[in-house]
Design a protein around this motif. Structure first.
Motif, PDB file in Angstrom:
ATOM      1  N   ARG A 146       0.857  -1.184   0.000  1.00 52.93           N
ATOM      2  CA  ARG A 146       0.000   0.000   0.000  1.00 52.93           C
ATOM      3  C   ARG A 146       0.888   1.227   0.000  1.00 52.93           C
ATOM      4  O   ARG A 146       1.483   1.571   1.008  1.00 52.93           O
ATOM      5  N   THR A 147       0.971   1.882  -1.119  1.00 54.63           N
ATOM      6  CA  THR A 147       1.754   3.104  -1.217  1.00 54.63           C
ATOM      7  C   THR A 147       1.196   3.956  -2.343  1.00 54.63           C
ATOM      8  O   THR A 147       0.602   3.442  -3.284  1.00 54.63           O
ATOM      9  N   LEU A 148       1.366   5.264  -2.209  1.00 45.37           N
ATOM     10  CA  LEU A 148       1.007   6.159  -3.314  1.00 45.37           C
ATOM     11  C   LEU A 148       2.278   6.635  -4.011  1.00 45.37           C
ATOM     12  O   LEU A 148       2.242   7.508  -4.870  1.00 45.37           O
ATOM     13  N   ALA A 149       3.399   6.026  -3.643  1.00 42.86           N
ATOM     14  CA  ALA A 149       4.685   6.448  -4.203  1.00 42.86           C
ATOM     15  C   ALA A 149       4.733   6.214  -5.707  1.00 42.86           C
ATOM     16  O   ALA A 149       4.342   5.157  -6.199  1.00 42.86           O
ATOM     17  N   VAL A 150       5.199   7.211  -6.411  1.00 47.43           N
ATOM     18  CA  VAL A 150       5.313   7.147  -7.864  1.00 47.43           C
ATOM     19  C   VAL A 150       6.746   6.779  -8.222  1.00 47.43           C
ATOM     20  O   VAL A 150       7.690   7.384  -7.715  1.00 47.43           O
ATOM     21  N   HIS A 151       6.865   5.766  -9.065  1.00 41.58           N
ATOM     22  CA  HIS A 151       8.189   5.335  -9.484  1.00 41.58           C
ATOM     23  C   HIS A 151       8.809   6.410 -10.373  1.00 41.58           C
ATOM     24  O   HIS A 151       8.327   6.685 -11.461  1.00 41.58           O
ATOM     25  N   VAL A 152       9.890   7.007  -9.883  1.00 39.83           N
ATOM     26  CA  VAL A 152      10.564   8.064 -10.636  1.00 39.83           C
ATOM     27  C   VAL A 152      11.840   7.472 -11.236  1.00 39.83           C
ATOM     28  O   VAL A 152      12.681   6.944 -10.517  1.00 39.83           O
ATOM     29  N   GLU A 153      11.916   7.547 -12.534  1.00 30.76           N
ATOM     30  CA  GLU A 153      13.078   6.955 -13.254  1.00 30.76           C
ATOM     31  C   GLU A 153      14.381   7.560 -12.787  1.00 30.76           C
ATOM     32  O   GLU A 153      14.688   8.681 -13.063  1.00 30.76           O
TER      33      GLU A 153
END
Lengths: 153, 153
Positions: A146-153
């Motif tokens: 459960r996370t709202l973290a956005v995968h940042v390249e």
DNA sequence: GATGAAAAGTAGTGACC
DNA sequence: GGTCACTACTTTTCATC
């Protein structure tokens, strides 16, 4: 508003732990504290970072049942759409809501204290939104991630 | 570890904005700053507050397609369960994952840059997890609400 | 136009009541 | 739980590249 490599690093770190100090942050992204601060400030100004929030363990505050609810609406009653959206926004038990393609029109994540609470909530949902044709409910047996973290390249 | 009224207020406020200062927090919950700090510290120690994170706007970092994926697993291959769980944990595009009752066994929220990226990801998912019997995908057309905030009475 | 060093301002922490 | 003193962090200034 192009993101530098440092910006991306900052986003990665801040999504993991927003209590990190500017000194730590600066060190880990290879900038001075004041530079790191300015970048961070700009990320907030540009609304790349929307806000910082505390993540609370539901089990520790007595709300421990999650439900996934797929809602199908009557398509021929568009005037009832705004009230439905308002109901979503105003109901704190609704944590997430998406309009989707596929089977259901909407998918909701609902967090309540118990199944009894869900029952009451579902009744109220139907009562307040006569454009709901039907809905199907899945009980969450286990929350694996459960996370709202956005995968940042 | 019973929560006081002030604790609940603190949780409510911190879930909205974790950058609030102790002075503001103290004022709004009717305590002195150091009292508020002690309560907050205890909430962290007791893991009621798990962590503080920055919320990033996916659109601003070039990842803008969300998918809801229902995955059905072969029930008779329990030895392949741990690798699947590891894949979920290790794949940053998977934001959320629940094990559910009902139709699908698992529901995932996946955030990718484009449908093409999703295609690649889905291929890899199938390849790495031979116990996936089938999966169905819904494209998110509109995100109406997104929060992990827990409603505290 | 953005950086880093250092000063000034603010907030968080811990000992004591 | 509140007060106060101390420490640490953040923010601004200013010179530099």
């Amino acid at each position: 508003m192009a993101l530098t490599k440092a910006d991306r690093e900052i986003l990665k770190l801040m999504q993991q732990d927003a209590t990190i100090t500017l000194n730590e942050l600066a060190e880990r992204v290879g900038l001075s504290p004041s530079s790191a601060q300015r970048r961070l400030q700009k990320l907030r100004e540009d609304r790349v970072i929307l806000r910082d929030v505390s993540i609370v363990d539901p089990k520790k505050v007595g709300t421990a049942v999650s439900m996934l609810v797929e809602v199908e609406l009557e398509r021929d009653r568009p005037e009832l759409m705004p009230p439905f959206l308002r109901w979503l926004a105003d109901t704190p038990e609704v944590q997430e809501a998406w309009g989707t393609s596929g089977r259901g029109d909407f998918t909701l994540v609902i967090l309540v204290q118990s199944v009894e609470h869900f029952d009451v909530l579902a009744d109220r949902m139907m009562e307040m939104n006569p454009n709901i044709r039907k809905f199907t409910t899945s009980v969450v047996l286990k929350t694996l991630k459960r996370t709202l973290a956005v995968h940042v390249e």
